[in-house]
Write a protein that holds these residues in place. Sequence first.
Motif, PDB file in Angstrom:
ATOM      1  N   CYS A  51       5.560   5.809  -6.429  1.00 47.98           N
ATOM      2  CA  CYS A  51       5.449   4.877  -5.306  1.00 47.98           C
ATOM      3  C   CYS A  51       5.607   3.433  -5.767  1.00 47.98           C
ATOM      4  O   CYS A  51       6.072   2.574  -5.011  1.00 47.98           O
ATOM      5  CB  CYS A  51       4.114   5.067  -4.594  1.00 47.98           C
ATOM      6  N   CYS A 106       7.843   4.097  -0.426  1.00 45.07           N
ATOM      7  CA  CYS A 106       6.751   4.804  -1.096  1.00 45.07           C
ATOM      8  C   CYS A 106       6.446   6.130  -0.398  1.00 45.07           C
ATOM      9  O   CYS A 106       6.039   7.105  -1.055  1.00 45.07           O
ATOM     10  CB  CYS A 106       5.508   3.921  -1.161  1.00 45.07           C
ATOM     11  N   CYS A 134       9.008   0.669  -4.986  1.00 46.51           N
ATOM     12  CA  CYS A 134       8.653  -0.433  -4.087  1.00 46.51           C
ATOM     13  C   CYS A 134       9.543  -1.645  -4.335  1.00 46.51           C
ATOM     14  O   CYS A 134       9.587  -2.173  -5.448  1.00 46.51           O
ATOM     15  CB  CYS A 134       7.187  -0.820  -4.286  1.00 46.51           C
ATOM     16  N   CYS A 138       3.587  -6.061   1.244  1.00 42.73           N
ATOM     17  CA  CYS A 138       4.164  -4.821   1.790  1.00 42.73           C
ATOM     18  C   CYS A 138       5.020  -5.137   3.006  1.00 42.73           C
ATOM     19  O   CYS A 138       4.555  -5.750   3.972  1.00 42.73           O
ATOM     20  CB  CYS A 138       3.047  -3.858   2.177  1.00 42.73           C
TER      21      CYS A 138
END
Length: 490
Positions: A279, A303, A283, A297
């Motif tokens: 994950c 992810c 990213c 984010c």
Amino acid sequence: MARNERSFIDADDVGILDSPEAVLSTMNKEGDRRWLYPTPSKGFYYWWRLAVGWGLIALFVSLPWITINGKPAVLLDLMSREFTLFGTTFYPTDTLLLLGFALGTLVSIILISAIFGRIWCGWGCPQTVYLEFVYRPIERWLEGAEHVRARRDEGPLTFDKAWRKTAKWSVYAVISVALAHTFVSYFVGWERLLTWMQGDPRDHWGYFVMMAGTTALILFDFGFFREQMCTITCPYARFQSVLLDPHSLIVSYDEERGEPRGRGKERSELGDCIDCGACVRTCPTGIDIRDGLQMECVACTQCIDACDDIMDKMGWEPGLIKYTSEKALDGEKTNIVRPRTLLYSGVLLALTVFFVGLLWTRPTYDVNVARAVGEPFMVLPDDRVANRIRVRVRNQSATEARFTIGAEGIPDVQVNPVGPGETVLQPQEMRRTEAWIVVPPDVLERDRREVTVVLSFDDGTEKRIPFPMLSPHSSEAEDPEAINHEASPS
């Protein structure tokens, strides 16, 4: 390798990098730039995002070419102060319409964020779309996989490294030039842009300077600045605490299911997270989603695809990382309909009705009558008084229009146009014309006497505008001795 040290994670690495000293996901603890090499995870959400992204790219490129009512579908002509959106042109006089549109757009963003979180950032923002689906794929094609690029970048300059970098930046430059021309066409139109491109650069040097600057900014953004546009520059992430609430949709890690994490084969005391780092490697902003909701984010769902792939290989249920809400993670019900969304929806509905109502009742012709520059009035040899007016008319329809100027409200009033008696307006055209209003000498004995200027259009429309006449008896006559008796309107 220490957990959270914020550096590139090779496919063989299993540590998750991020130190307590870290402030930004794109910065090492020493303060220098941490370059990211995200590995794409081509799962369910990736393919949907790819389809949406390329659909948006096709729309962005085609809108300036599509014509509606003889104009581009979108044309933001700042020089002429005209905004054309899907067949309707807005002018500076459309203040309320533009205000309603701007407020409606703002409330729509707030409402969408309250329900779907940062879905715009991950699915629709040009920064994400072009970086992840245009520029980074080209980089992988010319420079290889992420771990290969990272090791090559850390090494010395070689011929292999030089030609790959040169090829990549050359392709980037070509694409940036194309994007710059498309972007500028939204403000000047393709017809004018093509004329400038085919003409002598000395005649349109400003265009070439503007295009070079736009190309340089695009190239810098997608080639160098990249994810820092989202993590440092863009203010949207800073508004999350205001726009989102515990019911908003977010990309989140199920800590209850995943913890304690570990890689051992004995799973009786471990959660479903095997601490593989997939994950983090995927990213695009370099965060660890397992640390909770973070400003960096962008909800790109990479992810989710990466973790679901690992869960599938392990034979376990997907969804360790998923679209969810803080309420759902706490075992409570997520409510889309709640006071906040009802309030936003009500405001958006009111703004929509306001905008549509104004647009529906928008007049076909925008008319303004003012006193012409120069002497405020003129006394003719036969003692009649003449006032010169300036008329500005904009044809806001899609068809040709014609109008004549008349006047009423004072006995024996005459209107003598300066120029042709009838004025022709093409669709969306604005023209100015002037005329003399002449009245008998004995009707302006009071300070002012108002006349009604009447504009008669060929479709039967009449515009009636009151206009105060001035004369030697008016208080505005500053120097009656300076009245010009020689000039006479004809």
